[in-house]
Design a protein around this motif. Structure first.
Motif, PDB file in Angstrom:
ATOM      1  N   ASN A  17     -29.062 -14.551-117.878  1.00 30.26           N
ATOM      2  CA  ASN A  17     -29.809 -15.193-118.964  1.00 30.26           C
ATOM      3  C   ASN A  17     -31.200 -14.616-119.188  1.00 30.26           C
ATOM      4  O   ASN A  17     -31.896 -15.017-120.127  1.00 30.26           O
ATOM      5  N   GLY A  18     -31.619 -13.680-118.314  1.00 32.16           N
ATOM      6  CA  GLY A  18     -32.943 -13.091-118.459  1.00 32.16           C
ATOM      7  C   GLY A  18     -34.071 -14.056-118.186  1.00 32.16           C
ATOM      8  O   GLY A  18     -35.161 -13.932-118.752  1.00 32.16           O
ATOM      9  N   THR A  19     -33.830 -15.027-117.322  1.00 32.13           N
ATOM     10  CA  THR A  19     -34.841 -16.038-117.005  1.00 32.13           C
ATOM     11  C   THR A  19     -35.555 -15.691-115.696  1.00 32.13           C
ATOM     12  O   THR A  19     -35.144 -14.799-114.957  1.00 32.13           O
ATOM     13  N   SER A  20     -36.615 -16.422-115.406  1.00 28.98           N
ATOM     14  CA  SER A  20     -37.389 -16.177-114.185  1.00 28.98           C
ATOM     15  C   SER A  20     -36.669 -16.743-112.969  1.00 28.98           C
ATOM     16  O   SER A  20     -35.910 -17.715-113.067  1.00 28.98           O
ATOM     17  N   ARG A  75     -36.900 -18.511-109.097  1.00 35.01           N
ATOM     18  CA  ARG A  75     -37.760 -19.504-108.469  1.00 35.01           C
ATOM     19  C   ARG A  75     -38.575 -18.945-107.303  1.00 35.01           C
ATOM     20  O   ARG A  75     -39.656 -19.443-106.996  1.00 35.01           O
ATOM     21  N   ASP A 128     -27.697 -16.408-112.424  1.00 39.46           N
ATOM     22  CA  ASP A 128     -28.074 -17.100-113.664  1.00 39.46           C
ATOM     23  C   ASP A 128     -29.273 -16.407-114.305  1.00 39.46           C
ATOM     24  O   ASP A 128     -29.326 -16.220-115.520  1.00 39.46           O
ATOM     25  N   ALA A 129     -30.246 -16.018-113.469  1.00 44.68           N
ATOM     26  CA  ALA A 129     -31.443 -15.343-113.984  1.00 44.68           C
ATOM     27  C   ALA A 129     -31.097 -13.968-114.547  1.00 44.68           C
ATOM     28  O   ALA A 129     -31.606 -13.564-115.601  1.00 44.68           O
ATOM     29  N   HIS A 159     -28.322 -19.066-108.484  1.00 41.09           N
ATOM     30  CA  HIS A 159     -29.565 -19.033-109.267  1.00 41.09           C
ATOM     31  C   HIS A 159     -29.940 -17.593-109.633  1.00 41.09           C
ATOM     32  O   HIS A 159     -30.373 -17.319-110.765  1.00 41.09           O
ATOM     33  N   THR A 165     -40.137 -15.562-106.212  1.00 39.86           N
ATOM     34  CA  THR A 165     -40.453 -14.217-106.664  1.00 39.86           C
ATOM     35  C   THR A 165     -40.969 -13.344-105.531  1.00 39.86           C
ATOM     36  O   THR A 165     -41.250 -13.827-104.425  1.00 39.86           O
TER      37      THR A 165
END
Length: 335
Positions: free
Chosen positions: A300-303, A305, A296-297, A293, A307
């Motif tokens: 892809n520049g995503t948030s 889970r 992947d972040a 995960h 933080t």
């Protein structure tokens, strides 16, 4: 600029969790483990040699533009400094819990991460456990209606050495911080009341180190949902990790994981395997999934889970629980 086709990674910490993360990193198709950093040189050399990496210093790692991400699995007292330095160097960060033992210092870390604009994920691996995650999905789908009571059982098979306990931050920051994160994740609300109690039955070494071996914590959310956490540093039968959620329309349970699901039936007993031995075995899949995960972040520049804010919230709950236990009273709060 991070090369997203193959991200160079440095691992801080060559102990138990460092070995787990190293094995998962080398299996990831978009990660390349380049460096291992540890104050214990033989451990760093052994782990680096096993996976074709090099031993380096913190300064070498952070100065290398080929390093796009760092994984921090070193001792707790190093986390905050490494997070802030890695953020300043523009590296994506994965860090084991807790962010720090001091809430204010953890907040400084969050501010450093925010200013640098880098990804920072905290290792609350229980959210990635397949069984726990499946329960959460079914809860969110409304299968049992509105969640009203969460009951968490979290017990270690044996206590750590007294020398470790004395510097661990106490049972609430060392052990229950994971369970406080489960509380926030499953019930989806923040605590307005925390009441913690505990003791040291038959564990004088733990008491001598200034900690408790057994604890019970009750938390209440603003909408009245309750959570009860019971924990022990010793469970003779193995690593006991399970919880259940009572909702307005039913109940969801997430049980222990066993080495096999074989059950023996005979004229004397019906028996099955004991729970997995400890956290490295119990959360083997979860550790791999959280690293997947994280990357992947990064790619892809995503948030993420889990933080750094999640890390701070769990630490705040641990701090309030410690205060509640020491003062022998419920603490009203807003976390």
């Amino acid at each position: 600029m991070i090369d997203k086709s193959c991200i160079g990674v440095a691992l801080f910490g060559a102990g138990r969790i460092g070995n787990i993360h190293a094995a998962n990193l080398v299996r990831h198709p978009r990660a390349q483990l380049r460096y291992v950093v540890d104050v214990h040189q033989p451990s760093a050399e052994a782990l680096a040699g096993k996976h074709g990496a090099k031993v380096a210093t913190v300064e070498q790692v952070l100065a290398d533009p080929a390093i796009g991400a760092v994984v921090i699995g070193s001792s707790t007292d190093t986390h905050a400094d490494l997070i802030m330095r890695a953020a300043a160097a523009g590296k994506a960060i994965f860090c084991e819990k807790p962010v720090d033992l001091d809430v204010q210092r953890a907040r400084f870390c969050a501010e450093a991460v925010r200013k640098a604009g880098v990804i920072c994920m905290i290792g609350f691996q229980r959210r990635f456990d397949p069984t726990f995650a499946a329960l959460k999905q079914r809860l969110d789908a409304g299968e049992i209606g509105t969640p009203e009571v969460l009951i968490v059982t979290s017990r270690d098979p044996a206590p750590p050495p007294a020398a470790y306990i004395a510097h661990s931050g106490g049972v609430f920051k060392d052990m229950l911080i994971h369970d406080f994160d489960i509380f926030r994740w499953i019930l989806g609300g923040e605590a307005v009341s925390v009441h913690a109690t505990g003791g040291c039955p038959n564990m004088p070494d733990v008491a001598a180190a200034g900690d408790i071996s057994h604890a019970a914590v009750t938390l209440r959310t603003r909408d009245g949902a309750l959570c009860q956490i019971n924990t022990s540093r010793r469970a003779a039968y193995g690593y006991d990790q399970r919880f259940e959620v009572l909702g307005s329309k039913g109940l969801l349970q997430a049980g222990n994981v066993r080495p096999t699901e074989v059950v023996v039936w005979n004229d004397n007993v019906i028996s099955s395997d004991k729970p997995e031995a400890f956290f490295l075995e119990r959360y083997r899949s979860a550790y791999a999934l959280e690293i997947e995960h994280f990357f992947d972040a990064v790619v892809n520049g995503t948030s993420v889970r889990t933080t750094i804010e999640d890390g701070i919230k769990a630490l705040e709950l641990a701090e309030v629980a410690t205060q509640s236990w020491r003062e022998g009273r419920a603490i009203e709060c807003s976390i």
